[in-house]
Structure formats: C-alpha cells, structure tokens
Write a protein that holds these residues in place. Sequence first.
Motif, PDB file in Angstrom:
ATOM      1  N   THR A 290     126.891  34.284  95.317  1.00 12.26           N
ATOM      2  CA  THR A 290     126.983  33.119  96.046  1.00 12.26           C
ATOM      3  C   THR A 290     126.912  33.330  97.281  1.00 12.26           C
ATOM      4  O   THR A 290     127.658  32.247  98.368  1.00 12.26           O
ATOM      5  N   ARG A 291     126.772  34.669  98.085  1.00 12.43           N
ATOM      6  CA  ARG A 291     127.247  34.443  99.203  1.00 12.43           C
ATOM      7  C   ARG A 291     126.079  34.387 100.091  1.00 12.43           C
ATOM      8  O   ARG A 291     125.451  34.316  99.909  1.00 12.43           O
ATOM      9  N   PRO A 292     126.030  33.333 101.227  1.00 11.12           N
ATOM     10  CA  PRO A 292     125.226  32.677 101.635  1.00 11.12           C
ATOM     11  C   PRO A 292     124.172  33.919 102.325  1.00 11.12           C
ATOM     12  O   PRO A 292     122.763  33.388 102.446  1.00 11.12           O
ATOM     13  N   ASP A 293     124.346  34.952 102.795  1.00 16.41           N
ATOM     14  CA  ASP A 293     123.614  35.943 103.055  1.00 16.41           C
ATOM     15  C   ASP A 293     122.399  36.259 102.091  1.00 16.41           C
ATOM     16  O   ASP A 293     121.393  36.658 101.989  1.00 16.41           O
ATOM     17  N   ILE A 294     122.798  36.076 101.221  1.00 15.46           N
ATOM     18  CA  ILE A 294     122.342  36.910  99.837  1.00 15.46           C
ATOM     19  C   ILE A 294     121.808  35.769  99.052  1.00 15.46           C
ATOM     20  O   ILE A 294     120.282  36.467  98.124  1.00 15.46           O
ATOM     21  N   LEU A 295     121.648  34.541  99.165  1.00 14.23           N
ATOM     22  CA  LEU A 295     120.714  33.340  99.092  1.00 14.23           C
ATOM     23  C   LEU A 295     119.867  33.404 100.048  1.00 14.23           C
ATOM     24  O   LEU A 295     118.899  32.667  98.775  1.00 14.23           O
ATOM     25  N   ALA A 296     120.169  33.401 101.072  1.00 12.86           N
ATOM     26  CA  ALA A 296     119.498  33.270 102.221  1.00 12.86           C
ATOM     27  C   ALA A 296     117.410  34.848 101.873  1.00 12.86           C
ATOM     28  O   ALA A 296     117.024  33.781 102.489  1.00 12.86           O
ATOM     29  N   ALA A 297     118.813  35.890 101.431  1.00  5.62           N
ATOM     30  CA  ALA A 297     117.874  36.899 100.973  1.00  5.62           C
ATOM     31  C   ALA A 297     117.254  36.858  99.279  1.00  5.62           C
ATOM     32  O   ALA A 297     115.530  37.032  99.662  1.00  5.62           O
ATOM     33  N   GLU A 298     117.399  36.005  99.344  1.00  3.37           N
ATOM     34  CA  GLU A 298     116.771  35.683  97.444  1.00  3.37           C
ATOM     35  C   GLU A 298     115.767  34.470  98.293  1.00  3.37           C
ATOM     36  O   GLU A 298     114.428  33.954  97.248  1.00  3.37           O
ATOM     37  N   HIS A 299     115.939  33.112  99.012  1.00  8.46           N
ATOM     38  CA  HIS A 299     114.813  32.309  99.469  1.00  8.46           C
ATOM     39  C   HIS A 299     114.050  33.377 100.222  1.00  8.46           C
ATOM     40  O   HIS A 299     112.913  32.639  99.820  1.00  8.46           O
ATOM     41  N   GLN A 300     114.460  34.535 100.772  1.00  6.78           N
ATOM     42  CA  GLN A 300     112.945  35.096 101.353  1.00  6.78           C
ATOM     43  C   GLN A 300     112.162  35.519 100.397  1.00  6.78           C
ATOM     44  O   GLN A 300     111.051  35.769 100.291  1.00  6.78           O
ATOM     45  N   LEU A 301     113.038  35.972  99.047  1.00  4.63           N
ATOM     46  CA  LEU A 301     111.894  36.600  98.313  1.00  4.63           C
ATOM     47  C   LEU A 301     111.528  35.699  97.636  1.00  4.63           C
ATOM     48  O   LEU A 301     109.829  35.874  97.497  1.00  4.63           O
ATOM     49  N   LYS A 302     111.697  34.548  97.462  1.00  4.29           N
ATOM     50  CA  LYS A 302     111.285  33.548  96.716  1.00  4.29           C
ATOM     51  C   LYS A 302     109.845  32.595  98.226  1.00  4.29           C
ATOM     52  O   LYS A 302     108.110  32.332  97.152  1.00  4.29           O
ATOM     53  N   ALA A 303     109.850  32.764  98.381  1.00  5.53           N
ATOM     54  CA  ALA A 303     109.023  32.807 100.089  1.00  5.53           C
ATOM     55  C   ALA A 303     107.701  33.540  99.899  1.00  5.53           C
ATOM     56  O   ALA A 303     106.897  33.471  99.798  1.00  5.53           O
ATOM     57  N   ALA A 304     108.546  34.886 100.031  1.00  4.66           N
ATOM     58  CA  ALA A 304     106.943  35.780 100.043  1.00  4.66           C
ATOM     59  C   ALA A 304     106.440  35.758  98.123  1.00  4.66           C
ATOM     60  O   ALA A 304     104.968  35.726  97.891  1.00  4.66           O
ATOM     61  N   ASN A 305     107.169  35.366  96.895  1.00  6.59           N
ATOM     62  CA  ASN A 305     106.571  35.108  96.058  1.00  6.59           C
ATOM     63  C   ASN A 305     105.411  33.943  95.849  1.00  6.59           C
ATOM     64  O   ASN A 305     103.847  34.189  95.405  1.00  6.59           O
ATOM     65  N   ALA A 306     105.804  32.933  96.397  1.00  6.11           N
ATOM     66  CA  ALA A 306     105.187  31.450  96.706  1.00  6.11           C
ATOM     67  C   ALA A 306     103.507  31.942  98.049  1.00  6.11           C
ATOM     68  O   ALA A 306     102.435  31.526  97.401  1.00  6.11           O
ATOM     69  N   ASN A 307     103.896  32.810  98.554  1.00  2.01           N
ATOM     70  CA  ASN A 307     102.746  32.958  99.767  1.00  2.01           C
ATOM     71  C   ASN A 307     101.826  34.328  98.810  1.00  2.01           C
ATOM     72  O   ASN A 307     100.611  34.031  99.008  1.00  2.01           O
ATOM     73  N   ILE A 308     102.058  35.124  97.996  1.00  2.07           N
ATOM     74  CA  ILE A 308     101.450  35.518  96.755  1.00  2.07           C
ATOM     75  C   ILE A 308     100.689  34.572  96.069  1.00  2.07           C
ATOM     76  O   ILE A 308      99.157  34.882  95.650  1.00  2.07           O
TER      77      ILE A 308
END
Length: 469
Positions: A290-308
């Motif tokens: 629930t930490r914002p920096d970890i949530l931010a990293a997960e959103h970036q992960l989801k963005a990379a997944n969408a770019n695939i």
Amino acid sequence: MKRYLIIPVVGLTLLAAGCSLKPQYTRPEAPVSQDWPEAQAAAQAVAERSQPMDLEWREFITDQALQVVIQTALENNRDLKLAILNVQRVQALYGVQRAELFPSIGASGSSSHTKTPADLSYSGQITESDSYRVDLGVTAWEADFFGRIRSLKDAALESYLATEEAQRSAQIALISAVANAYLKLAADQEHLKLSESTLQSQKDAYHLIKSRFELGLASELDLLRAQTQVETARGDIALFTRLISQDKNALILLSGTTVPLPERVFPQKLENVQPFKSVSVGIPSETLLTRPDILAAEHQLKAANANIGAARAAFFPRIALTGSVGTASVELSDLFGSGQGTWSFMPQISVPIFDPRVYSAYKVSQADMDIAVAQYEKAIQTAFRETADAIAVENTVGEQLSAGEALVEALDKSYTLAGVRYDKGIDSYLSVLDAQRSLYSAQQQLIDIRIAKLANQIRLYTVLGGGAQ
C-alpha cells in the motif's frame, strides 16, 4: 444516402471494441519474507496501534507548532508543487491518448468560382461557373481491431496513476523532511543550552582554580586543564549556534514561503515536542503493497504490460476510415435548401509485410516489462529493508534511552564526588576533568538518543505509507 455511411462506421466501431492482444496481468510475488526480521517484537508492537495508512498526518503529529510548519510546506513547497503539476500534465496526456479511440469529426466548407475562355470552352463562348460545398466527416480514424490504441490508452492511464502515486510519495517525503528538520533544530537548541550551561560551570571552576593558583594551592597544570574545558564549551556554543541558523534556514526552504516563519514555531527543547502517536507495523504482504512508491512501481509495470499489447497489435493490419456527408450547390442560397446531397466512404488498410522495426519494438516492450518487474521487486525489497530497520530501532531505542539516562545520572554523581575529592586534596584535578568530560559527552549522547527515538517514530510512520492522505 447518409445511412450507408453511418452503418459501416458503427459496425466497424463495435467490432473494433472486442479484441485486445494485451497479456493478462499477474502481480509478481513479493520477493521478501512474509514476516519482519523482528517478528515477535513486531507482533507485540501491533496491539492497540493504528495502521499508518489510516492515520492522517495531523493525527500522528500532535505538536501544534510542527503542524503549522508542515501545513505551510504542503501549501508552498516547490518540489511538491512540481509533483502536483506533473500529475496534471500526465493526466492531460492520458486524455489525449484516450481520445484516439474516438473518431474526430470535423466540418469543412469550400467554394469555387471559375471562368473558362471562349477558345477553351466546348460552347465556344466564355463561361463562368460557381459551386459551394459543405461536408461533415471523419478523417483517417483508425478502427482499433487488435487493441493497439486501447493498449496505448491503458499504458497512458497507468502512467498517470503512477505519477499520482509519485506525488503522494513526494508528500510523505516532505512531511518526513520537515519533521526531521524540526527535531534537529530542537536537538541543536538543547545542545546549545547544554554547552552554555557547561561553559558557565567551567568558567566558575576556572576562576576558582585560578584563585587557588594565585594562592599557591593549585598547579599551573590544573589551571590549564580547567581552561581547556572553558574553550571546548566556547567552541561548542559557536558550533551549535551555527547549526541552529542552518536548521532554521532548512525549515524555511522546506516551507517554501516568502514570509518568514514566526519565531514561536521554532522548538526550544526536544522535551517540548509533543510525542507522536504509535503505529502498527502489520505484516509485509498487507503493509508494503500500500506504499505509494510501490503502487507507482506496479502502475509502471502495468503500463509496460499494456505496451506489449500495443507492440503485438503492430504485427496486424491497420484499418483507417475516412468518410463524409455533405451538400453541394451552384448557388450559395440553395446550399442548405435544394442543394445536392454528397457522401464519401474511403477505408484504407495497411498490412506490415517486412518491417524489422515492428519486431524490434516488440522485443523492446518485452525488455521494458522485465525492467519494470525488476524495479517493482526492488521497490518492495527496499521498502522491506527500510521498515525492518525502523522496527529494529524501535525495539532497542527504549532500552538505549534508559541506559543513557542512567549513565548521565551515574556520571553526574561521579563528577560531584571527583570535585569533593579534589577540594579535599585527595585527587588531582585530572580526575575532575575526566569526570566532567565523560558527563558532558554522555549528556550530548542522551540528546542524540532522544532525537533518534523521535525521528524513528516518524521514519516508521512514513516507511509504512503514512502521511499520503
């Protein structure tokens, strides 16, 4: 005739909405232990404490003067303002990308006036002609059959959400920085008062020994030793006076205001700072994610997944639709009356046959995904280490503080007894000097332990994601 244009456009739009090549997202397993290193002590610390994410910073930080400084910083700090502006920018970019899903409808109007010379006219006479036209249509709208645009839209959304979480992280960092600067100022104020008190007592001792030296009851060596303590205290006063000015400058910079902070908000002693509320550490799987920096990293992960998904869709045909409906007339006054209806429908398809860039872009998207996974896992590991360190301090600093207080009490008695023994001629002034040095050092260390305890409470609150509300 218009319905012949509308029907295929609507049909293609519905068909385009049903396909996506984006991989199914699965959250990676957290690469950390399910329990904190200090599991038993941490479990004992959970009882009757609040979860940091549920505890608004004003509830955690109860000191009113510190609240004033933090609120001023939240309203004026330039770093936080930049973070907020970045959120607004990425939000706007997401709106731009999302708009690509919908056709852009535009209107155009034109008129022409031509004159044909007699020798070029079929009738052998000079002819003049006028025409007027108005069209409403769609230009080169891509029908998203394979989800390329939707994947890019999803990536833009996740980037926006990541930036929003980064802004919350910036707020947490700012609250922590202000609170720590405030505590450092309080500690340096206390160090200064200790140095001033020590200087006064050493001056008194120096004058006493000087009088005894003049009467031949004390040696010059004792006099010089007493003088060294006076000069040491004078140097410490200069040091902490400078540090206090720098601490105030740091608070002013963090607050970001052009109006000087009122002197009343600056602390005079650590003991004057109101205690912080205790928080629960929970368990890693519930707390860290629930930490914002970890949530931010997960959103970036989801963005990379969408770019695939977008990269995969590039291997498939693209269909662009251009169409319009309108009216035309040779008379402007009849354009919307008896004018002739016009329409056009021009689909265009492009199929990649040999384009190495498409395959390379797909490989890049896969590499970006692997990088995002590694960054996400590193963020979790870093958060785990930060929290574990804070727990380790919390579990030991109380005992350290108790030992420090007992040490100061013992050394204070030792210093008093050494002075009595010196006055009675039993010991030399060296024993008094050693006792005083030990006492002064222990008193300084006790101040440092007190600030470490308070600072660790702030650290524990922030590393668990508190302060983002």
